[in-house]
Design an enzyme around this catalytic site. Structure first.
Site, PDB file in Angstrom:
ATOM      1  N   GLU A  77      -5.908   7.154  -0.842  1.00  0.00           N
ATOM      2  CA  GLU A  77      -5.850   5.938  -0.029  1.00  0.00           C
ATOM      3  C   GLU A  77      -6.476   4.751  -0.768  1.00  0.00           C
ATOM      4  O   GLU A  77      -5.945   3.637  -0.750  1.00  0.00           O
ATOM      5  CB  GLU A  77      -6.554   6.158   1.313  1.00  0.00           C
ATOM      6  CG  GLU A  77      -5.849   7.125   2.235  1.00  0.00           C
ATOM      7  CD  GLU A  77      -4.439   6.699   2.586  1.00  0.00           C
ATOM      8  OE1 GLU A  77      -4.178   5.474   2.683  1.00  0.00           O
ATOM      9  OE2 GLU A  77      -3.582   7.575   2.736  1.00  0.00           O
ATOM     10  N   HIS A  83       1.550   4.371  -2.851  1.00  0.00           N
ATOM     11  CA  HIS A  83       1.528   5.837  -2.735  1.00  0.00           C
ATOM     12  C   HIS A  83       2.695   6.456  -3.509  1.00  0.00           C
ATOM     13  O   HIS A  83       2.539   7.480  -4.182  1.00  0.00           O
ATOM     14  CB  HIS A  83       1.638   6.252  -1.269  1.00  0.00           C
ATOM     15  CG  HIS A  83       0.341   6.225  -0.519  1.00  0.00           C
ATOM     16  ND1 HIS A  83      -0.761   6.939  -0.914  1.00  0.00           N
ATOM     17  CD2 HIS A  83      -0.008   5.591   0.629  1.00  0.00           C
ATOM     18  CE1 HIS A  83      -1.746   6.737  -0.045  1.00  0.00           C
ATOM     19  NE2 HIS A  83      -1.321   5.921   0.888  1.00  0.00           N
ATOM     20  N   HIS A 113       0.845  -1.206   0.000  1.00  0.00           N
ATOM     21  CA  HIS A 113       0.000   0.000   0.000  1.00  0.00           C
ATOM     22  C   HIS A 113       0.875   1.250   0.000  1.00  0.00           C
ATOM     23  O   HIS A 113       0.630   2.194  -0.760  1.00  0.00           O
ATOM     24  CB  HIS A 113      -0.908  -0.024   1.231  1.00  0.00           C
ATOM     25  CG  HIS A 113      -1.664   1.246   1.463  1.00  0.00           C
ATOM     26  ND1 HIS A 113      -2.965   1.439   1.026  1.00  0.00           N
ATOM     27  CD2 HIS A 113      -1.312   2.386   2.099  1.00  0.00           C
ATOM     28  CE1 HIS A 113      -3.371   2.639   1.377  1.00  0.00           C
ATOM     29  NE2 HIS A 113      -2.387   3.240   2.034  1.00  0.00           N
ATOM     30  N   GLU A 114       1.902   1.267   0.855  1.00  0.00           N
ATOM     31  CA  GLU A 114       2.770   2.442   0.931  1.00  0.00           C
ATOM     32  C   GLU A 114       3.608   2.606  -0.324  1.00  0.00           C
ATOM     33  O   GLU A 114       3.820   3.725  -0.797  1.00  0.00           O
ATOM     34  CB  GLU A 114       3.661   2.357   2.174  1.00  0.00           C
ATOM     35  CG  GLU A 114       2.916   2.276   3.499  1.00  0.00           C
ATOM     36  CD  GLU A 114       1.910   3.401   3.702  1.00  0.00           C
ATOM     37  OE1 GLU A 114       2.110   4.504   3.135  1.00  0.00           O
ATOM     38  OE2 GLU A 114       0.907   3.184   4.409  1.00  0.00           O
TER      39      GLU A 114
END
Length: 263
Positions: free
Chosen positions: A191, A139, A135-136
């Site tokens: 997100e 980003h 997930h990071e």
């Protein structure tokens, strides 16, 4: 209010609009058209490297737990090396913070990824860790920091133009609140996009993307049941994210999740 004020306000607003909308680029990972001003990938990397020590210091520094550090580094490296992230050009590095109270993970521009011991200690499987780190990484690949910097500059420019044109502090404060709400809305979309990219990255690296559903449940439990209205938060609620994850998985794997992926 006078004509000079209005002319200056119009010039400032026009400059802000041109600076933001006048340049764009297509993200090679997401395929989306982005407004990121003049911020290059090299700039992002430099910003992340410069900010990383300060961010770590604010959260108790890097943990002394060598096993935790090794696990995070190994899983993070696998997520990057065995997915599309390997072709991004970002020098990803994964840090494990000593903070045992703040349940969090975050990414700085350019590939500096952090997870706290508070969150790591709650995760139950390697796949869940891969989901959080993926997930990071998502980003970073989506260049969300660069987008937010450009949006912030745009909002500041319009707020300044509004202040000049209105000559009213109250009106300026209203404009600032509106700008903040705009930024939060983009944050929620970021997100959800990072969730989708994380699912893609972890599955490409051999991890079962359904592990992210359990991560959301862990985050919800860690919140202690407290709820901030979703429209006032930069993060969608865990139940909302679970719904989106299930929808993305159904679309990405119409014949079901392939067997043999690591949970």
């Amino acid at each position: 209010m006078n004509k000079v004020q209005l002319v200056i306000a119009a010039i400032v607003a026009a400059f802000s609009l041109f600076s933001y909308f006048g340049s764009s680029s297509v993200n090679p990972i997401t395929g989306e058209k982005q407004h990121i001003g003049g911020l290059s990938q090299k700039d992002e990397v430099a910003m992340g490297l410069q900010s990383a020590p300060q961010m770590a210091a604010q959260m108790g520094g890097i943990t002394q737990d060598a096993r935790a550090r090794a696990l995070v580094s190994q899983v993070g490296a696998k997520v990057v090396a065995q997915s599309v992230a390997a072709k991004s050009g970002y020098p990803f590095k994964f840090h494990t913070l000593a903070d045992t109270r703040t349940v969090n993970a975050f990414a700085l521009p350019g590939g500096q990824i952090f997870i706290t011991m508070a969150l790591l200690s709650r995760l139950e499987t390697e796949g869940q860790l891969a989901g959080v780190l993926g997930h990071e990484v998502g980003h970073v690949l989506a260049r969300h920091s660069a987008e937010q910097i450009a949006k912030n500059q745009f909002a500041q420019g319009l707020t300044g133009a509004f202040a000049i044109g209105s000559g009213s502090m109250d009106a300026t404060q209203i404009a600032q609140v509106a700008g903040q709400m705009l930024m939060m809305s983009y944050g929620r979309n970021d997100e959800l996009e990072a969730d989708g990219l994380g699912l893609r990255l972890m599955s490409e690296a051999g991890y079962d993307p359904r592990a992210m559903i359990r991560v959301m449940q862990i985050l919800e439990r860690a919140s202690g049941g407290s709820r901030t209205p979703e429209f006032q938060s930069s993060h969608p609620s865990p139940p909302h994210r679970i719904e989106e994850i299930n929808a993305k998985l159904a679309k990405a794997f119409p014949n079901g999740i392939p067997p043999g992926l690591k949970p």
